[in-house]
Design an enzyme around this catalytic site. Structure first.
Site, PDB file in Angstrom:
ATOM      1  N   HIS A 170       3.737  -3.848  -5.609  1.00 44.40           N
ATOM      2  CA  HIS A 170       2.340  -4.079  -5.243  1.00 44.40           C
ATOM      3  C   HIS A 170       1.471  -3.056  -5.953  1.00 44.40           C
ATOM      4  O   HIS A 170       1.867  -1.914  -6.145  1.00 44.40           O
ATOM      5  CB  HIS A 170       2.146  -3.962  -3.726  1.00 44.40           C
ATOM      6  CG  HIS A 170       2.743  -2.723  -3.135  1.00 44.40           C
ATOM      7  ND1 HIS A 170       4.091  -2.615  -2.839  1.00 44.40           N
ATOM      8  CD2 HIS A 170       2.186  -1.531  -2.824  1.00 44.40           C
ATOM      9  CE1 HIS A 170       4.319  -1.408  -2.341  1.00 44.40           C
ATOM     10  NE2 HIS A 170       3.193  -0.726  -2.333  1.00 44.40           N
ATOM     11  N   HIS A 214      -2.072  -1.062  -5.660  1.00 40.60           N
ATOM     12  CA  HIS A 214      -3.176  -0.681  -4.789  1.00 40.60           C
ATOM     13  C   HIS A 214      -4.466  -0.655  -5.613  1.00 40.60           C
ATOM     14  O   HIS A 214      -4.498  -0.044  -6.675  1.00 40.60           O
ATOM     15  CB  HIS A 214      -2.987   0.740  -4.256  1.00 40.60           C
ATOM     16  CG  HIS A 214      -1.793   0.941  -3.368  1.00 40.60           C
ATOM     17  ND1 HIS A 214      -1.886   1.022  -2.007  1.00 40.60           N
ATOM     18  CD2 HIS A 214      -0.477   1.089  -3.657  1.00 40.60           C
ATOM     19  CE1 HIS A 214      -0.684   1.232  -1.473  1.00 40.60           C
ATOM     20  NE2 HIS A 214       0.199   1.284  -2.461  1.00 40.60           N
TER      21      HIS A 214
HETATM   22  P1  AMP Z   1       3.455   1.915  -0.708  1.00 40.82           P
HETATM   23  O1  AMP Z   1       3.520   3.285  -0.094  1.00 40.82           O
HETATM   24  O2  AMP Z   1       2.908   1.922  -2.103  1.00 40.82           O
HETATM   25  O3  AMP Z   1       4.773   1.166  -0.595  1.00 40.82           O
HETATM   26  O4  AMP Z   1       2.358   1.153   0.121  1.00 40.82           O
HETATM   27  C1  AMP Z   1       2.604   0.161   1.049  1.00 40.82           C
HETATM   28  C2  AMP Z   1       1.255  -0.213   1.616  1.00 40.82           C
HETATM   29  O5  AMP Z   1       1.389  -1.405   2.360  1.00 40.82           O
HETATM   30  C3  AMP Z   1       0.672   0.843   2.571  1.00 40.82           C
HETATM   31  O6  AMP Z   1      -0.599   1.275   2.064  1.00 40.82           O
HETATM   32  C4  AMP Z   1       0.554   0.099   3.894  1.00 40.82           C
HETATM   33  O7  AMP Z   1      -0.587   0.456   4.635  1.00 40.82           O
HETATM   34  C5  AMP Z   1       0.513  -1.344   3.453  1.00 40.82           C
HETATM   35  N1  AMP Z   1       1.006  -2.319   4.428  1.00 40.82           N
HETATM   36  C6  AMP Z   1       2.179  -2.297   5.087  1.00 40.82           C
HETATM   37  N2  AMP Z   1       2.298  -3.393   5.881  1.00 40.82           N
HETATM   38  C7  AMP Z   1       1.168  -4.128   5.691  1.00 40.82           C
HETATM   39  C8  AMP Z   1       0.690  -5.357   6.215  1.00 40.82           C
HETATM   40  N3  AMP Z   1       1.395  -6.072   7.102  1.00 40.82           N
HETATM   41  N4  AMP Z   1      -0.519  -5.805   5.800  1.00 40.82           N
HETATM   42  C9  AMP Z   1      -1.236  -5.088   4.917  1.00 40.82           C
HETATM   43  N5  AMP Z   1      -0.841  -3.936   4.367  1.00 40.82           N
HETATM   44  C10 AMP Z   1       0.342  -3.447   4.752  1.00 40.82           C
END
Ligand code: AMP
Ligand code: ZN
Length: 137
Positions: A99, A101
């Site tokens: 993903h 950001h």
């Molecule tokens: P990372 O640390 O790059 O793996 O980021 C994962 C991101 O996913 C974090 O910023 C979380 O807040 C976000 N996240 C986790 N679960 C969900 C969800 N169900 N809907 C939206 N964002 C999410």
């Protein structure tokens, strides 16, 4: 992937604030935003990390990131944004489905970039050589 939260989100098994969808990608708002409008872009297909994405998907992925980032920029009226891609647990990856950001930045928001340091003599040459060699493999 049965236990992947983003796979579930991609097929609407769990709810999300989706802002974009096409056949291969979706974008939705981060549940714990760094700033208002913090958006994540993912391929619907499960890929754990950047190394495992086919180049053609990686190319399309970045095109969608550009499209969504422009919309986030316009909609939030911000001064700029950061793109963030945490690849691997050590780099802060918590969800192992790739993903990007998109994090809107506002003047005076107080968010700090990661810390930098001075180079130690000789280290640039050595790591540059290793990376160049790895690229020719
Ligand atoms: P990372 O640390 O790059 O793996 O980021 C994962 C991101 O996913 C974090 O910023 C979380 O807040 C976000 N996240 C986790 N679960 C969900 C969800 N169900 N809907 C939206 N964002 C999410
Ligand atoms: Zn997944």
């Amino acid at each position: 992937m049965d236990n992947c939260i983003f796979c579930k989100l991609a097929i609407n098994k769990i709810p999300s604030a989706k802002v974009y969808e096409d056949e291969e990608f979706i974008a939705f708002l981060d549940i714990k935003p760094v700033s208002l409008g913090h958006t994540l872009v993912i391929p619907k297909q499960h890929y754990e990390n950047l190394e495992s994405v086919p180049p053609e998907v990686a190319g399309k992925f970045f095109q969608i990131v550009q499209k969504v980032a422009k919309a986030v920029f316009q909609a939030t009226g911000v001064n700029g944004f950061n793109l963030g891609f945490n690849n691997g647990a050590v780099a802060g990856q918590a969800v192992f489905h790739i993903h990007m950001h998109i994090m809107p930045r506002r003047t005076g928001d107080g968010l700090k970039p990661w810390p930098q340091r001075e180079l130690v003599a000789g280290e640039t040459e050595s790591i540059a050589l290793k990376i160049k060699q790895a690229l020719t493999l």
